[in-house]
Design a protein around this motif. Structure first.
Motif, PDB file in Angstrom:
ATOM      1  N   VAL A  69       0.841  -1.194   0.000  1.00 23.70           N
ATOM      2  CA  VAL A  69       0.000   0.000   0.000  1.00 23.70           C
ATOM      3  C   VAL A  69       0.881   1.251   0.000  1.00 23.70           C
ATOM      4  O   VAL A  69       0.659   2.204  -0.762  1.00 23.70           O
ATOM      5  CB  VAL A  69      -0.941   0.024   1.220  1.00 23.70           C
ATOM      6  N   ARG A  70       1.897   1.246   0.838  1.00 18.67           N
ATOM      7  CA  ARG A  70       2.761   2.424   0.951  1.00 18.67           C
ATOM      8  C   ARG A  70       3.552   2.669  -0.338  1.00 18.67           C
ATOM      9  O   ARG A  70       3.760   3.814  -0.740  1.00 18.67           O
ATOM     10  CB  ARG A  70       3.708   2.244   2.144  1.00 18.67           C
ATOM     11  N   ILE A  71       4.001   1.613  -0.990  1.00 23.59           N
ATOM     12  CA  ILE A  71       4.698   1.789  -2.269  1.00 23.59           C
ATOM     13  C   ILE A  71       3.763   2.439  -3.283  1.00 23.59           C
ATOM     14  O   ILE A  71       4.144   3.370  -4.001  1.00 23.59           O
ATOM     15  CB  ILE A  71       5.221   0.438  -2.790  1.00 23.59           C
ATOM     16  N   GLY A  72       2.527   1.956  -3.356  1.00 25.20           N
ATOM     17  CA  GLY A  72       1.557   2.536  -4.270  1.00 25.20           C
ATOM     18  C   GLY A  72       1.254   3.988  -3.954  1.00 25.20           C
ATOM     19  O   GLY A  72       1.132   4.824  -4.856  1.00 25.20           O
ATOM     20  N   LEU A  73       1.148   4.309  -2.668  1.00 25.04           N
ATOM     21  CA  LEU A  73       0.826   5.673  -2.256  1.00 25.04           C
ATOM     22  C   LEU A  73       1.978   6.624  -2.570  1.00 25.04           C
ATOM     23  O   LEU A  73       1.760   7.754  -3.032  1.00 25.04           O
ATOM     24  CB  LEU A  73       0.500   5.700  -0.767  1.00 25.04           C
ATOM     25  N   ILE A  74       3.206   6.181  -2.337  1.00 25.39           N
ATOM     26  CA  ILE A  74       4.364   7.023  -2.664  1.00 25.39           C
ATOM     27  C   ILE A  74       4.428   7.269  -4.168  1.00 25.39           C
ATOM     28  O   ILE A  74       4.719   8.379  -4.618  1.00 25.39           O
ATOM     29  CB  ILE A  74       5.658   6.383  -2.147  1.00 25.39           C
ATOM     30  N   ALA A  75       4.130   6.234  -4.955  1.00 26.52           N
ATOM     31  CA  ALA A  75       4.135   6.396  -6.413  1.00 26.52           C
ATOM     32  C   ALA A  75       3.076   7.416  -6.832  1.00 26.52           C
ATOM     33  O   ALA A  75       3.320   8.260  -7.715  1.00 26.52           O
ATOM     34  CB  ALA A  75       3.885   5.055  -7.090  1.00 26.52           C
ATOM     35  N   ARG A  76       1.897   7.356  -6.238  1.00 29.07           N
ATOM     36  CA  ARG A  76       0.826   8.316  -6.544  1.00 29.07           C
ATOM     37  C   ARG A  76       1.281   9.733  -6.222  1.00 29.07           C
ATOM     38  O   ARG A  76       1.072  10.672  -7.020  1.00 29.07           O
ATOM     39  CB  ARG A  76      -0.425   7.959  -5.739  1.00 29.07           C
ATOM     40  N   GLN A  77       1.907   9.927  -5.056  1.00 27.52           N
ATOM     41  CA  GLN A  77       2.348  11.251  -4.662  1.00 27.52           C
ATOM     42  C   GLN A  77       3.493  11.741  -5.543  1.00 27.52           C
ATOM     43  O   GLN A  77       3.609  12.946  -5.807  1.00 27.52           O
ATOM     44  CB  GLN A  77       2.748  11.248  -3.182  1.00 27.52           C
ATOM     45  N   LEU A  78       4.328  10.838  -6.015  1.00 29.47           N
ATOM     46  CA  LEU A  78       5.400  11.231  -6.927  1.00 29.47           C
ATOM     47  C   LEU A  78       4.819  11.761  -8.234  1.00 29.47           C
ATOM     48  O   LEU A  78       5.307  12.757  -8.776  1.00 29.47           O
ATOM     49  CB  LEU A  78       6.324  10.042  -7.204  1.00 29.47           C
ATOM     50  N   LEU A  79       3.779  11.106  -8.743  1.00 31.60           N
ATOM     51  CA  LEU A  79       3.109  11.581  -9.951  1.00 31.60           C
ATOM     52  C   LEU A  79       2.389  12.892  -9.690  1.00 31.60           C
ATOM     53  O   LEU A  79       2.293  13.748 -10.568  1.00 31.60           O
ATOM     54  CB  LEU A  79       2.121  10.534 -10.456  1.00 31.60           C
ATOM     55  N   GLY A  80       1.871  13.047  -8.472  1.00 26.67           N
ATOM     56  CA  GLY A  80       1.199  14.284  -8.103  1.00 26.67           C
ATOM     57  C   GLY A  80      -0.304  14.260  -8.274  1.00 26.67           C
ATOM     58  O   GLY A  80      -0.977  15.256  -7.982  1.00 26.67           O
ATOM     59  N   GLU A  81      -0.851  13.134  -8.702  1.00 27.76           N
ATOM     60  CA  GLU A  81      -2.293  13.007  -8.884  1.00 27.76           C
ATOM     61  C   GLU A  81      -2.635  11.540  -9.112  1.00 27.76           C
ATOM     62  O   GLU A  81      -1.750  10.694  -9.221  1.00 27.76           O
ATOM     63  CB  GLU A  81      -2.763  13.832 -10.077  1.00 27.76           C
ATOM     64  N   GLU A  82      -3.928  11.276  -9.207  1.00 26.42           N
ATOM     65  CA  GLU A  82      -4.357   9.915  -9.488  1.00 26.42           C
ATOM     66  C   GLU A  82      -3.965   9.537 -10.917  1.00 26.42           C
ATOM     67  O   GLU A  82      -4.220  10.292 -11.848  1.00 26.42           O
ATOM     68  CB  GLU A  82      -5.872   9.818  -9.312  1.00 26.42           C
ATOM     69  N   PRO A  83      -3.353   8.383 -11.113  1.00 22.18           N
ATOM     70  CA  PRO A  83      -2.910   8.003 -12.456  1.00 22.18           C
ATOM     71  C   PRO A  83      -4.072   7.564 -13.342  1.00 22.18           C
ATOM     72  O   PRO A  83      -5.121   7.148 -12.856  1.00 22.18           O
ATOM     73  CB  PRO A  83      -1.958   6.840 -12.196  1.00 22.18           C
ATOM     74  N   ALA A  84      -3.840   7.650 -14.648  1.00 24.29           N
ATOM     75  CA  ALA A  84      -4.802   7.123 -15.610  1.00 24.29           C
ATOM     76  C   ALA A  84      -4.492   5.673 -15.936  1.00 24.29           C
ATOM     77  O   ALA A  84      -5.390   4.868 -16.181  1.00 24.29           O
ATOM     78  CB  ALA A  84      -4.794   7.960 -16.882  1.00 24.29           C
ATOM     79  N   SER A  85      -3.211   5.331 -15.922  1.00 20.56           N
ATOM     80  CA  SER A  85      -2.803   3.949 -16.168  1.00 20.56           C
ATOM     81  C   SER A  85      -1.498   3.670 -15.437  1.00 20.56           C
ATOM     82  O   SER A  85      -0.692   4.579 -15.216  1.00 20.56           O
ATOM     83  CB  SER A  85      -2.623   3.680 -17.670  1.00 20.56           C
ATOM     84  N   VAL A  86      -1.322   2.404 -15.047  1.00 18.79           N
ATOM     85  CA  VAL A  86      -0.124   1.995 -14.314  1.00 18.79           C
ATOM     86  C   VAL A  86       0.282   0.598 -14.768  1.00 18.79           C
ATOM     87  O   VAL A  86      -0.556  -0.310 -14.822  1.00 18.79           O
ATOM     88  CB  VAL A  86      -0.354   1.965 -12.783  1.00 18.79           C
ATOM     89  N   LYS A  87       1.544   0.436 -15.070  1.00 16.66           N
ATOM     90  CA  LYS A  87       2.099  -0.884 -15.327  1.00 16.66           C
ATOM     91  C   LYS A  87       2.972  -1.241 -14.130  1.00 16.66           C
ATOM     92  O   LYS A  87       3.879  -0.489 -13.772  1.00 16.66           O
ATOM     93  CB  LYS A  87       2.927  -0.905 -16.606  1.00 16.66           C
ATOM     94  N   ILE A  88       2.685  -2.373 -13.501  1.00  9.01           N
ATOM     95  CA  ILE A  88       3.401  -2.781 -12.292  1.00  9.01           C
ATOM     96  C   ILE A  88       4.133  -4.090 -12.554  1.00  9.01           C
ATOM     97  O   ILE A  88       3.511  -5.111 -12.865  1.00  9.01           O
ATOM     98  CB  ILE A  88       2.441  -2.960 -11.103  1.00  9.01           C
ATOM     99  N   ALA A  89       5.455  -4.055 -12.434  1.00 14.58           N
ATOM    100  CA  ALA A  89       6.272  -5.260 -12.544  1.00 14.58           C
ATOM    101  C   ALA A  89       6.595  -5.753 -11.137  1.00 14.58           C
ATOM    102  O   ALA A  89       7.107  -4.992 -10.307  1.00 14.58           O
ATOM    103  CB  ALA A  89       7.556  -4.973 -13.320  1.00 14.58           C
ATOM    104  N   LEU A  90       6.292  -7.010 -10.858  1.00 17.06           N
ATOM    105  CA  LEU A  90       6.524  -7.606  -9.545  1.00 17.06           C
ATOM    106  C   LEU A  90       7.725  -8.539  -9.607  1.00 17.06           C
ATOM    107  O   LEU A  90       7.881  -9.308 -10.563  1.00 17.06           O
ATOM    108  CB  LEU A  90       5.288  -8.370  -9.085  1.00 17.06           C
TER     109      LEU A  90
END
Length: 229
Positions: A26-47
């Motif tokens: 959850v925290r990784i996702g939240l930091i990524a959102r804040q880095l972008l500065g807004e809610e994303p339109a699309s996200v590719k996540i490599a695990l």
């Protein structure tokens, strides 16, 4: 990265089942959102590693999506985050990462905003809900999100770091940790500063007035977003 107290091991208040695979994600996702500065339109996540092997059973996919939606670790809506993302028109794609990763629980997120802006982050969940961010937008960094963090993109010029720290000093803002990376001599650079207090708007304005500064982003996991009713 050291565990500073027992709560770093037990983990935060969270939706289960795992502090590493759920709360940390959850925290990784939240930091990524804040880095972008807004809610994303699309996200590719490599695990990578354990994230790739067990993400479905541990709800890591739901947790990452929840963070991208602005949810906290204890938000009950995490369990339905993928459905909510789809409802909002956010396209989230999961793939297995290729190559080496800095930790068994690593995720690489490539985010795109509605206006086409992009952000990229590599983060690892290192236990107890604690995370370590290893890369932001192609720069090598090291930050945890445990403290309010300023991410400054700037030109690599003499005196820029001194200007940044001078402004923070004049505002009586203490720097707990600072790291710098650059893409080359006199090219773009990034400075990441973990602070002891949340930066106010006046401080951020002064930082943005530095000629060589291109962007200033605040990462703050304690910043509460307005919940939908």
């Amino acid at each position: 990265m050291r565990f500073k107290n027992v709560f770093s091991i037990i983990g935060p208040s969270m939706v289960g089942p795992s502090s590493s695979h759920t709360a940390g994600a959850v925290r990784i996702g939240l930091i990524a959102r804040q880095l972008l500065g807004e809610e994303p339109a699309s996200v590719k996540i490599a695990l990578y590693g354990s994230f790739a092997d067990t993400y479905w059973g541990h709800g890591t996919d739901l947790a990452l999506a929840g963070g991208l939606l602005g949810y906290d670790t204890d938000d009950a809506r995490v369990a339905e985050a993928l459905e909510e993302a789809e409802r909002r028109g956010i396209q989230i794609t999961f793939v297995r990462g290729v190559g080496l990763a800095p930790h068994p629980n690593t995720a690489k997120l490539d985010l795109t905003a509605k206006d086409g802006r992009s952000a990229q982050l590599i983060g690892a969940s290192i236990g107890g809900g604690t995370v370590m961010i290893h890369e932001m937008n192609g720069f090598t960094v090291r930050c945890s999100g445990e403290y309010p963090t300023i991410v400054v993109l700037h030109d690599d010029r003499p005196g820029v770091i001194a200007s940044l720290t001078k402004i923070l000093g004049e505002s009586e803002t203490n720097i707990g940790y600072m790291g710098v990376d650059r893409k080359g001599r006199s090219a773009e650079a990034i400075t990441v500063m973990e602070l002891d207090s949340v930066p106010n708007s006046d401080l951020l304005h002064k930082l943005r007035q530095i000629e060589e500064v291109k962007d200033v982003t605040v990462i703050d996991l304690n910043r509460k977003e307005v919940k939908e009713q």
